[in-house]
Design a protein around this motif. Structure first.
Motif, PDB file in Angstrom:
ATOM      1  N   LEU A 166      26.067  96.381  50.921  1.00 23.55           N
ATOM      2  CA  LEU A 166      27.175  95.553  50.456  1.00 23.55           C
ATOM      3  C   LEU A 166      27.294  95.377  48.947  1.00 23.55           C
ATOM      4  CD1 LEU A 166      26.645  92.698  53.079  1.00 23.55           C
ATOM      5  CD2 LEU A 166      28.275  94.590  53.222  1.00 23.55           C
ATOM      6  N   SER A 167      26.374  95.888  48.168  1.00 20.87           N
ATOM      7  CA  SER A 167      26.367  95.593  46.731  1.00 20.87           C
ATOM      8  C   SER A 167      27.224  96.563  45.930  1.00 20.87           C
ATOM      9  CB  SER A 167      24.935  95.615  46.186  1.00 20.87           C
ATOM     10  OG  SER A 167      24.230  94.482  46.642  1.00 20.87           O
ATOM     11  N   ILE A 194      29.411 100.251  50.376  1.00 23.31           N
ATOM     12  CA  ILE A 194      30.675  99.751  49.857  1.00 23.31           C
ATOM     13  C   ILE A 194      31.158 100.567  48.668  1.00 23.31           C
ATOM     14  CG2 ILE A 194      29.633  98.019  48.316  1.00 23.31           C
ATOM     15  CD1 ILE A 194      31.996  96.180  49.057  1.00 23.31           C
ATOM     16  N   GLU A 195      30.247 100.998  47.805  1.00 27.15           N
ATOM     17  CA  GLU A 195      30.665 101.785  46.645  1.00 27.15           C
ATOM     18  C   GLU A 195      30.993 103.225  47.028  1.00 27.15           C
ATOM     19  OE1 GLU A 195      31.457 101.096  43.252  1.00 27.15           O
ATOM     20  OE2 GLU A 195      31.709  99.281  44.464  1.00 27.15           O
ATOM     21  N   GLN A 196      30.375 103.731  48.063  1.00 18.27           N
ATOM     22  CA  GLN A 196      30.765 105.051  48.561  1.00 18.27           C
ATOM     23  C   GLN A 196      32.181 105.000  49.131  1.00 18.27           C
ATOM     24  OE1 GLN A 196      27.807 106.826  51.180  1.00 18.27           O
ATOM     25  NE2 GLN A 196      26.143 105.995  49.939  1.00 18.27           N
ATOM     26  N   GLU A 253      40.010  99.469  46.141  1.00 23.97           N
ATOM     27  CA  GLU A 253      38.583  99.168  46.018  1.00 23.97           C
ATOM     28  C   GLU A 253      38.344  97.756  46.524  1.00 23.97           C
ATOM     29  OE1 GLU A 253      36.497 100.928  42.322  1.00 23.97           O
ATOM     30  OE2 GLU A 253      38.488 100.323  41.628  1.00 23.97           O
ATOM     31  N   ILE A 254      37.201  97.555  47.128  1.00 23.60           N
ATOM     32  CA  ILE A 254      36.913  96.234  47.692  1.00 23.60           C
ATOM     33  C   ILE A 254      35.599  95.669  47.158  1.00 23.60           C
ATOM     34  CG2 ILE A 254      38.238  96.694  49.780  1.00 23.60           C
ATOM     35  CD1 ILE A 254      35.645  97.165  51.265  1.00 23.60           C
ATOM     36  N   ASP A 255      35.524  94.363  47.182  1.00 20.34           N
ATOM     37  CA  ASP A 255      34.337  93.614  46.797  1.00 20.34           C
ATOM     38  C   ASP A 255      34.222  92.462  47.789  1.00 20.34           C
ATOM     39  OD1 ASP A 255      32.469  91.857  45.741  1.00 20.34           O
ATOM     40  OD2 ASP A 255      33.149  92.087  43.667  1.00 20.34           O
ATOM     41  N   ILE A 256      33.190  92.484  48.615  1.00 18.13           N
ATOM     42  CA  ILE A 256      33.054  91.439  49.631  1.00 18.13           C
ATOM     43  C   ILE A 256      31.925  90.468  49.294  1.00 18.13           C
ATOM     44  CG2 ILE A 256      34.090  92.803  51.471  1.00 18.13           C
ATOM     45  CD1 ILE A 256      31.353  93.438  52.505  1.00 18.13           C
ATOM     46  N   LYS A 300      39.065  93.773  43.564  1.00 23.18           N
ATOM     47  CA  LYS A 300      38.051  94.275  42.636  1.00 23.18           C
ATOM     48  C   LYS A 300      38.659  94.855  41.346  1.00 23.18           C
ATOM     49  CE  LYS A 300      33.951  97.256  42.459  1.00 23.18           C
ATOM     50  NZ  LYS A 300      34.316  98.119  41.329  1.00 23.18           N
ATOM     51  N   PRO A 301      39.736  95.659  41.403  1.00 23.37           N
ATOM     52  CA  PRO A 301      40.310  96.168  40.149  1.00 23.37           C
ATOM     53  C   PRO A 301      40.794  95.068  39.204  1.00 23.37           C
ATOM     54  CG  PRO A 301      41.116  97.456  42.008  1.00 23.37           C
ATOM     55  CD  PRO A 301      40.410  96.265  42.583  1.00 23.37           C
TER      56      PRO A 301
END
Length: 340
Positions: free
Chosen positions: A66-67, A75-77, A165-168, A116-117
């Motif tokens: 998740l980081s 998540i970054e992939q 892009e996502i950030d959870i 995220k952006p």
């Protein structure tokens, strides 16, 4: 997860305000997700060293999932995948996205994990945030939107916009607290307090049938003062999650900008609500809603909390005064949780 919300803005302090015999209450701590964690528990005969190893292994697994700060995370992939084909992230990840999207819908998109952006544009992920130009903000707004993130099936997500892009982080830390609580239960530990970056869950009580007591900080930049005390007498799990605006912000040309962004405008929130504390039996849901209700502010947030039955405490500052408001019916149902 490098969650700036958790690192810098607001801490719920696990306050063991009535002392217990040191041989009865065991504690250990460590570092994870760009912050610290603390665990207190009560069960005779537990090897705390072995337990800490289990906890650290689980936190490392969640970090890899998740980081956003590590390029090898799931998540970054997914963020780097710029196609509209389904992408496998796993069932655990999909369930977190599903919960986040439910919160997004109820806040009309104020809370949005695809923002995220925007955080990158405002440079809130750096030591030098700055107000972006209006044209850059408008362009970035075209790259977000929770409606553009599709749940394909139990293990796959799909982007409707290639640059999505996502950030959870706003939900992942609460989930991490829940997962550590589950590890303690697997070890037959039913009396504990788990805290990660100020977000916590309690179960049972301290030795001597004493309740857990949690101190909530008064929202003052650069200061740490006691504002409220929660006395938790419930045996079942209780999550206490807080979001705030007053620890991570910047001033530019005489104007203050909070890192809490309204995804609908792409700009920091402008209301006077400075923190929201939420009580819930689901740490994951509590984490998401504490951010979401702070995003919409006390006026709209109280209406939402009362409508869906969420126990929330809003702190608002206006003309130098600090005001506290609570959702009505949900709090009245919490007879085993006392706020003072």
């Amino acid at each position: 997860m490098m969650n700036l919300k958790r690192l810098l803005i607001f801490m719920i302090i696990p306050a063991l305000l009535s002392c217990s015999p040191p041989e009865s209450l065991q504690r250990f701590a460590g570092l994870t997700q760009g912050t610290s964690y603390h665990i207190s528990f009560w069960k005779p005969g537990v090897d705390s060293t072995a337990l800490k190893q289990q906890v650290d292994q689980e936190l490392a697994r969640l970090d890899k999932l998740l980081s956003n700060y590590r390029p090898d995370s799931v998540i970054e992939q997914f963020n780097a995948f710029s196609k509209s084909e389904p992408f496998e992230v796993g069932e655990e990840f999909v369930q977190l996205v599903k919960k986040a999207q439910q919160v997004s819908k109820k806040t009309d998109g104020c809370y949005d994990i695809t923002s995220k952006p925007l955080f990158s544009l405002w440079a809130f992920n750096t030591d030098h945030p700055v107000k972006p130009a209006d044209d850059a903000l408008q362009q970035t707004q075209q790259r977000i939107g929770y409606q553009n993130l599709e749940i394909v099936d139990a293990t796959h997500l799909r982007k409707r916009l290639p640059q999505l892009e996502i950030d959870i982080a706003s939900i992942a830390q609460g989930y991490s607290v829940y997962r550590i609580g589950q590890i303690l239960l697997q070890n037959k530990i039913e009396n504990y307090l788990v805290e990660i970056g100020g977000e916590l869950e309690t179960r049972g009580q301290k030795p001597g049938n004493k309740p857990w007591r949690v101190a909530i900080e008064r929202p003052l930049p650069g200061q740490t003062r006691l504002h409220k005390i929660l006395t938790i007498k419930r045996h079942d799990a209780v999550a206490v999650m807080t979001s705030g605006t007053y620890r991570h912000f910047f001033d530019q040309n005489g104007q203050r900008f909070s890192h809490i962004l309204d995804a609908r405008t792409g700009r920091p929130v402008t209301h006077n609500t400075v923190s929201v504390t939420l009580i819930h039996d689901d740490a994951t849901i509590a984490d998401a809603w504490s951010t979401a209700l702070l995003c919409v502010g006390a006026e709209k947030g109280l209406a939402i909390a009362n409508q869906i039955g969420i126990a929330a405490l809003f702190i608002t500052q206006h003309d130098g005064e600090t005001l506290t408001e609570q959702s009505s019916q949900p709090w009245r149902q919490l007879s085993d949780i006392i706020i003072q």
